[in-house]
Design a protein around this motif. Structure first.
Motif, PDB file in Angstrom:
ATOM      1  N   GLU A 125       0.842  -1.185   0.000  1.00 42.88           N
ATOM      2  CA  GLU A 125       0.000   0.000   0.000  1.00 42.88           C
ATOM      3  C   GLU A 125       0.883   1.243   0.000  1.00 42.88           C
ATOM      4  O   GLU A 125       1.974   1.246   0.571  1.00 42.88           O
ATOM      5  CB  GLU A 125      -0.900   0.030   1.246  1.00 42.88           C
ATOM      6  N   PHE A 126       0.396   2.287  -0.625  1.00 47.19           N
ATOM      7  CA  PHE A 126       1.058   3.591  -0.601  1.00 47.19           C
ATOM      8  C   PHE A 126       0.154   4.542   0.187  1.00 47.19           C
ATOM      9  O   PHE A 126      -0.955   4.839  -0.239  1.00 47.19           O
ATOM     10  CB  PHE A 126       1.283   4.112  -2.024  1.00 47.19           C
ATOM     11  N   ARG A 127       0.638   4.987   1.351  1.00 53.27           N
ATOM     12  CA  ARG A 127      -0.154   5.849   2.234  1.00 53.27           C
ATOM     13  C   ARG A 127       0.607   7.149   2.502  1.00 53.27           C
ATOM     14  O   ARG A 127       1.827   7.132   2.694  1.00 53.27           O
ATOM     15  CB  ARG A 127      -0.433   5.152   3.573  1.00 53.27           C
ATOM     16  N   ASP A 194      -8.707  15.032   1.782  1.00 58.97           N
ATOM     17  CA  ASP A 194      -7.854  14.093   1.058  1.00 58.97           C
ATOM     18  C   ASP A 194      -7.080  13.263   2.076  1.00 58.97           C
ATOM     19  O   ASP A 194      -7.212  13.461   3.291  1.00 58.97           O
ATOM     20  CB  ASP A 194      -6.906  14.812   0.092  1.00 58.97           C
ATOM     21  N   GLY A 195      -6.229  12.367   1.583  1.00 57.84           N
ATOM     22  CA  GLY A 195      -5.505  11.476   2.484  1.00 57.84           C
ATOM     23  C   GLY A 195      -4.467  12.156   3.336  1.00 57.84           C
ATOM     24  O   GLY A 195      -4.044  11.611   4.359  1.00 57.84           O
ATOM     25  N   SER A 196      -4.050  13.377   2.953  1.00 58.50           N
ATOM     26  CA  SER A 196      -3.034  14.103   3.725  1.00 58.50           C
ATOM     27  C   SER A 196      -3.637  15.116   4.684  1.00 58.50           C
ATOM     28  O   SER A 196      -2.895  15.840   5.367  1.00 58.50           O
ATOM     29  CB  SER A 196      -2.074  14.815   2.762  1.00 58.50           C
ATOM     30  N   GLU A 226      -8.375  -0.138   4.444  1.00 58.13           N
ATOM     31  CA  GLU A 226      -7.694   0.762   3.519  1.00 58.13           C
ATOM     32  C   GLU A 226      -8.218   2.194   3.599  1.00 58.13           C
ATOM     33  O   GLU A 226      -7.512   3.128   3.224  1.00 58.13           O
ATOM     34  CB  GLU A 226      -7.838   0.243   2.087  1.00 58.13           C
ATOM     35  N   ASP A 227      -9.442   2.380   4.086  1.00 56.22           N
ATOM     36  CA  ASP A 227     -10.046   3.715   4.090  1.00 56.22           C
ATOM     37  C   ASP A 227      -9.934   4.401   5.442  1.00 56.22           C
ATOM     38  O   ASP A 227     -10.629   5.384   5.706  1.00 56.22           O
ATOM     39  CB  ASP A 227     -11.518   3.629   3.675  1.00 56.22           C
ATOM     40  N   GLY A 244      -2.204   8.218   6.638  1.00 56.05           N
ATOM     41  CA  GLY A 244      -3.548   8.423   6.134  1.00 56.05           C
ATOM     42  C   GLY A 244      -4.059   7.190   5.396  1.00 56.05           C
ATOM     43  O   GLY A 244      -3.370   6.164   5.307  1.00 56.05           O
ATOM     44  N   PRO A 245      -5.259   7.237   4.840  1.00 52.29           N
ATOM     45  CA  PRO A 245      -5.815   6.109   4.098  1.00 52.29           C
ATOM     46  C   PRO A 245      -4.958   5.771   2.869  1.00 52.29           C
ATOM     47  O   PRO A 245      -4.118   6.562   2.435  1.00 52.29           O
ATOM     48  CB  PRO A 245      -7.207   6.606   3.698  1.00 52.29           C
TER      49      PRO A 245
END
Length: 605
Positions: A125-127, A194-196, A226-227, A244-245
């Motif tokens: 995964e890339f988080r 967003d994820g950040s 994942e979320d 983050g997700p």
């Protein structure tokens, strides 16, 4: 004199090349014995030597046992088989047990890298990083193309922006012990965009992050949603992260390879890297996220690469990666980089697996079966030699010598591949070597019979060898091509021991061509210039009289004089039988025109 000496020079040159090839193989094996753990004998497969049996049990998060579906189990078996094959381990067996477990049987004692290939789920995964205990020490960017320049408007990944210190070279003394999260209200005032977005860091997440112990034995984040955010650590436990997700899932990886990292000018940095290629959707997702992270402050400009719940690298994003080909760098060596690349290439396992048991197992067949197989090969070899002596007399020496050379080259190749590629010889592989004896003998027979045909047409031995070789080579190449294609298809489609048979069959087919071209034909070129063979000694196997040779004068077709029971009668019959259809039709035309008497009339008279 010049014409007769040219084949001799070519023959000597070919033999020298053969000696060079054998010398290189011997040197390669010697180097493996002296400088590595190589051996002068090939490694044996599971059925002949035994090995290690590993039983893998599927696990859910928290250590609970899981029962995968039949489809998931088949998928896991296929992925594990691909990983084991990619590691160079040959003749491994991967089966299911009890409808849930997977049994992996590997020849010999597997090393730690091989075990990691088998056990790890390889869920990548890339988080984005929200909070980090220490700044990153690596960087991520596009896989550079030698000689290419960075696109306009983008900052090359290999170089830090002006005025900034590259993350890979940041002094350790200046790194803060921990980057604190900003003060947050008890309840987030807005939903994360967003994820950040730091809105993901709620007071509960902050408290959990503060209390998280990287050294705790019960840490298991491999099944994290994942979320949602993830609290985890570097694989060595040195840095703690709140992530983050998931921004990009490992399922979007279409290919992965390992190699030394290079700059955009093509120079090597000396660091091992894993080069990833995303599919179309993954390329778009990674481009969007990397573009967003470039504008953020540390540590939120870091991108954590999470494998099975642990961070293997958290590089600083120094440029937007828009080509879908990021490169992972970190504390990799050659083996660990190749292991990770193979895991990512073949995909993540549908479940996490733990080793239920690992034990040594004995050979399934044993050395007695190997001795039986080798004895069968010796019997086949003796029969081929006896046939050659009866059929070709002294010429059989070339057959025997060619078989010996082919055996030496094949043995050295198999031994060298046992060291370099992890190849192991199984009983099925031994069967492929036995079949190769017939393939090699068949090539000799085709060549010798072509020479005999040329002698029957009235050619001299030197000319017959050259002309017969041109005709025989086409047949030999066609036959070996068919054998090689059959072996290739069998190797691609089959698994287990059948692949061992296909491999040895294809290898010996290539060796057959090498030996025929670089030894058998050159030896006949040299022998054709000796008195014993050139004058057609009756023990040479190339006696023109015994072959029923025909002298063809201009516009005439004659056979040796036929006698009722004379010694030339067999030769005359052989010559008559060997005449081609074209020769018979040409004779009929000449007879009808009255220019020559027919063979039948000559016999009647």
């Amino acid at each position: 004199m010049a014409k007769s000496s040219t084949p001799v020079r070519k023959a000597r040159r070919s033999l020298i090349w053969l000696l060079v090839i054998i010398g290189m193989l011997v040197a390669g094996n010697a180097a493996s014995v002296i400088f590595s753990n190589g051996s002068w004998t090939p490694k044996l497969a599971l059925d002949l030597e035994g090995g290690t049996q590993i039983i893998l049990a599927p696990q859910l998060a928290g250590g609970e046992e899981a029962r995968p579906s039949a489809e998931q189990l088949s998928q896991a078996v296929a992925i594990i088989r691909q990983r084991v094959d990619a590691s160079g381990v040959s003749e491994a067996e991967i089966n299911t047990q009890g409808g849930s477990n997977i049994v992996v049987s590997i020849p010999g004692r597997p090393d730690e890298e091989t075990l990691n290939r088998i056990e790890q789920s390889a869920k990548l995964e890339f988080r984005p990083v929200l909070i980090a205990g220490a700044p990153g020490t690596t960087s991520v960017g596009e896989t550079p193309t030698p000689g290419a320049e960075a696109p306009a408007g983008e900052t090359p990944a290999a170089e830090a922006p002006a005025g900034e210190t590259p993350a890979a070279e940041a002094p350790a003394a200046e790194a803060p012990a921990e980057t604190p999260a900003p003060e947050l209200e008890s309840t987030p005032t807005a939903s994360p965009t967003d994820g950040s977005d730091l809105a993901w860091v709620t007071p509960a997440q902050q408290a959990a992050f503060d209390a998280y112990d990287c050294a705790a034995a019960d840490n298991d984040n491999s099944a994290a949603p994942e979320d949602e955010p993830l609290i985890t650590c570097e694989s060595d436990g040195s840095v703690k992260y709140l992530l983050g997700p998931v921004g990009v899932s490992g399922e979007r990886i279409s290919n992965a390879t390992s190699g030394l990292e290079t700059t955009q000018q093509g120079a090597s940095t000396g660091r091992w890297a894993v080069n990833i290629v995303f599919d179309g959707e993954g390329t778009k997702q990674f481009a969007d996220i990397s573009t967003r992270l470039v504008a953020l402050e540390a540590p939120r400009n870091q991108f954590a690469i999470v494998l099975d719940g642990q961070v293997i690298s958290a590089p600083v994003t120094q440029g937007a990666v828009t080509n879908g080909k990021p490169s992972i760098t970190g504390s990799f060596d050659q083996e660990s980089a190749k292991t990770l690349a193979d895991q990512l290439k073949f995909g993540a396992l549908p479940f996490n697996f733990t080793v239920q048991s690992s034990e040594l197992i004995s050979a399934t067949l044993g050395s007695a079966q190997l001795v039986s197989g080798l004895l069968a090969g010796v019997i086949g070899l003796v029969l081929v030699v006896l046939y050659s002596l009866v059929q070709y007399r002294a010429l059989a020496a070339v057959t025997i010598a060619s078989l010996v050379i082919a055996a030496i080259v094949t043995y050295l190749l198999i031994t060298l591949m046992s060291w370099r590629e992890g190849y192991r010889l199984s009983l099925a592989g031994v069967a492929g070597l036995i079949v190769a004896i017939g393939i090699t003998a068949d090539s000799f027979i085709v060549y010798f019979e072509r020479i005999k045909d040329e002698l029957r047409d009235g050619r001299g031995l030197v000319s017959a060898v050259e002309s017969g070789w041109k005709r025989a080579l086409r047949t030999i190449i066609a036959s070996d091509t068919v054998n090689f294609l059959a072996a290739g298809v069998l190797f691609i489609l089959a698994v287990g021991n059948v692949r061992g048979f296909a491999f040895t069959l294809g290898l010996t087919t290539i060796v057959d061509l090498i030996v025929v071209c670089l030894f058998t034909h050159p030896m006949l070129q040299l022998l054709a210039n000796t008195r014993f063979f050139n004058e057609g000694h009756r023990l040479s196997g190339l006696d023109p009289r015994a072959l029923g040779a025909v002298y063809r004068g201009r516009a005439s077709f004659r056979t040796p004089v036929a006698g009722g029971g004379g010694k030339n009668a067999p030769s005359a019959k052989e010559a008559e039988r060997r005449r081609t259809i074209a020769e018979r039709k040409a004779e009929e035309e000449l007879v009808s025109s009255g220019r020559v008497r027919s063979t039948k009339s000559e016999k009647d008279s």
